[in-house]
Write a protein that holds these residues in place. Structure first.
Motif, PDB file in Angstrom:
ATOM      1  N   ARG A  80       0.828  -1.213   0.000  1.00 27.60           N
ATOM      2  CA  ARG A  80       0.000   0.000   0.000  1.00 27.60           C
ATOM      3  C   ARG A  80       0.867   1.270   0.000  1.00 27.60           C
ATOM      4  O   ARG A  80       1.893   1.307   0.691  1.00 27.60           O
ATOM      5  CB  ARG A  80      -0.855  -0.019   1.282  1.00 27.60           C
ATOM      6  CG  ARG A  80      -2.054   0.877   1.261  1.00 27.60           C
ATOM      7  CD  ARG A  80      -2.508   1.168   2.677  1.00 27.60           C
ATOM      8  NE  ARG A  80      -1.658   2.172   3.305  1.00 27.60           N
ATOM      9  CZ  ARG A  80      -1.676   2.463   4.614  1.00 27.60           C
ATOM     10  NH1 ARG A  80      -2.448   1.808   5.434  1.00 27.60           N
ATOM     11  NH2 ARG A  80      -0.887   3.407   5.104  1.00 27.60           N
ATOM     12  N   SER A  83       3.011   3.939   3.219  1.00 27.54           N
ATOM     13  CA  SER A  83       2.925   2.929   4.268  1.00 27.54           C
ATOM     14  C   SER A  83       4.170   2.890   5.144  1.00 27.54           C
ATOM     15  O   SER A  83       4.123   2.397   6.268  1.00 27.54           O
ATOM     16  CB  SER A  83       2.754   1.557   3.616  1.00 27.54           C
ATOM     17  OG  SER A  83       3.855   1.297   2.753  1.00 27.54           O
ATOM     18  N   LEU A 161       1.086  -2.358   9.948  1.00 29.45           N
ATOM     19  CA  LEU A 161       0.691  -1.236   9.093  1.00 29.45           C
ATOM     20  C   LEU A 161      -0.663  -0.680   9.532  1.00 29.45           C
ATOM     21  O   LEU A 161      -1.692  -1.306   9.309  1.00 29.45           O
ATOM     22  CB  LEU A 161       0.614  -1.761   7.655  1.00 29.45           C
ATOM     23  CG  LEU A 161       0.350  -0.757   6.554  1.00 29.45           C
ATOM     24  CD1 LEU A 161       1.342   0.392   6.635  1.00 29.45           C
ATOM     25  CD2 LEU A 161       0.464  -1.450   5.220  1.00 29.45           C
ATOM     26  N   SER A 165      -2.214   7.349   6.920  1.00 26.81           N
ATOM     27  CA  SER A 165      -1.172   7.612   5.928  1.00 26.81           C
ATOM     28  C   SER A 165      -0.208   8.680   6.423  1.00 26.81           C
ATOM     29  O   SER A 165      -0.623   9.671   7.015  1.00 26.81           O
ATOM     30  CB  SER A 165      -1.801   8.125   4.625  1.00 26.81           C
ATOM     31  OG  SER A 165      -2.312   7.056   3.903  1.00 26.81           O
ATOM     32  N   GLY A 249       4.079   2.677   9.126  1.00 28.01           N
ATOM     33  CA  GLY A 249       4.354   1.294   9.491  1.00 28.01           C
ATOM     34  C   GLY A 249       5.344   1.226  10.646  1.00 28.01           C
ATOM     35  O   GLY A 249       6.175   2.124  10.819  1.00 28.01           O
TER      36      GLY A 249
END
Ligand SMILES: Nc1ncnc2c1ncn2[C@@H]1O[C@H](COP(=O)(O)OP(=O)(O)OP(=O)(O)O)[C@@H](O)[C@H]1O
Ligand SMILES: N[C@@H](CCO)C(=O)O
Length: 295
Positions: A80, A83, A161, A165, A249
């Protein structure tokens, strides 16, 4: 048609800001390329709705330009975007390997590192290569102005994750301009410890070498629940925890037997602060894989 799978990566590992990176076993992007008069891009998979198909705005388009290799390119995103798991780099590395083979450009994997880094320059403003190097070469990589050093490693990790964002561009905006000499000395010691740990595949040394008091504390402020998730992972057996790449992440290093407990502790800790997340139980793994021509 050629197919290439390139892995997610985790850059920095705390003490190696803009220098260290590792390839992860999962997730990965898969790219298919065919020769064409001009480059076109279509995208499916994780977060594809947030990624521009315009070649002038996609990391893959920058790579096609750099190799003078126009192609019809299909990207299936497993990683994604935004991330911290090297999403833009996975596509760029896959494209570099695929287009190099498609047009017989004859570049080595090492020579493809600066090519794939052109894609990173497009999205984050700087051609940092700490994600594309492990995506191309696999294992643990050290990127400096003089080039890339790679060692194979297979240390187990959990990459968690969260469903938020953080763009690399924003996360680079909070990096301090200078650091105290005491913090630099500590970080150099940690980075050296981590490097030795990688050569020995030793999760204890790698984990204890991940601490960084210079860049990481600024970035954790951008990640809701970071402190709670880190604490939960350490309690469940992680030997070290830090921000993966530019975040959001979070990467935990561990022994194989502790992966499941750490993954569930991290997801629960994010859940407790109202953030959904997903944890990949994986290990440091291989770089991009080229599959035979299946046209
Ligand atoms: N092929 C691509 N794959 C993913 N993102 C892309 C691609 N091409 C352009 N982008 C853009 O790049 C940005 C994501 O890159 P970014 O570097 O912020 O995240 P990341 O690669 O997941 O993180 P990190 O580098 O910290 O590991 C998004 O704005 C996305 O639209
Ligand atoms: N070294 C980079 C990796 C993210 O792409 C950073 O932390 O900004």
């Amino acid at each position: 048609m050629l197919t290439v799978r390139a892995p997610a990566t985790s850059a920095n590992l705390g003490s190696g800001f803009d220098v260290f990176g590792v390839a992860l076993g999962t997730p990965a992007d898969v790219i298919r390329v065919e020769r064409a008069p001009e480059t076109t891009i279509s995208i499916t998979g994780a977060g594809s709705e947030y990624i521009p198909e315009d070649p002038a705005k996609n990391t893959v388009g920058a790579v096609a330009d750099a190799l003078d290799a126009p192609a019809r390119i299909r990207i299936d995103k497993g990683v994604r975007p935004s991330s911290g798991l090297g999403s833009s780099a996975a596509s760029a590395a896959a494209a570099a390997v695929a287009l190099n083979a498609l047009y017989d450009r004859g570049r080595s994997r090492e020579e493809l590192v600066p090519v794939a880094a052109e894609g990173e320059a497009l999205v984050s403003g700087e051609a940092h290569a700490d994600n594309v190097a492990p995506a191309l070469l696999g294992g643990f990589t050290v990127v400096t102005e003089d080039g890339v050093t790679q060692v194979d490693a297979s240390v187990p990790v959990v990459a968690c994750l969260p469903d938020i964002s953080v763009s690399t561009r924003d996360a680079r905006g909070v990096v301090p301009d200078s650091a105290l000499m005491d913090d630099v000395v500590t970080t150099v010691g940690n980075a050296a410890t981590l490097t030795v740990g990688m050569t020995r595949d030793d999760p204890d040394l790698v984990g204890s070498g991940m601490n960084d008091d210079i860049v990481t504390p600024e970035r954790t402020k951008l990640i809701t629940g970071y402190d709670q998730v880190r604490e939960a992972a350490l309690e469940a057996g992680a030997t070290g925890v830090t921000v993966s790449g530019a975040g959001p992440g979070i990467l935990a290093v561990c022994r194989r037997r502790d992966r499941r407990a750490i993954a569930s502790a991290m997801v629960d800790a994010f859940d407790a602060v109202g953030v959904e997340s997903r944890a990949y139980q994986t290990a440091i793994g291989q770089g991009a894989t080229l599959y035979p021509d299946d046209s």
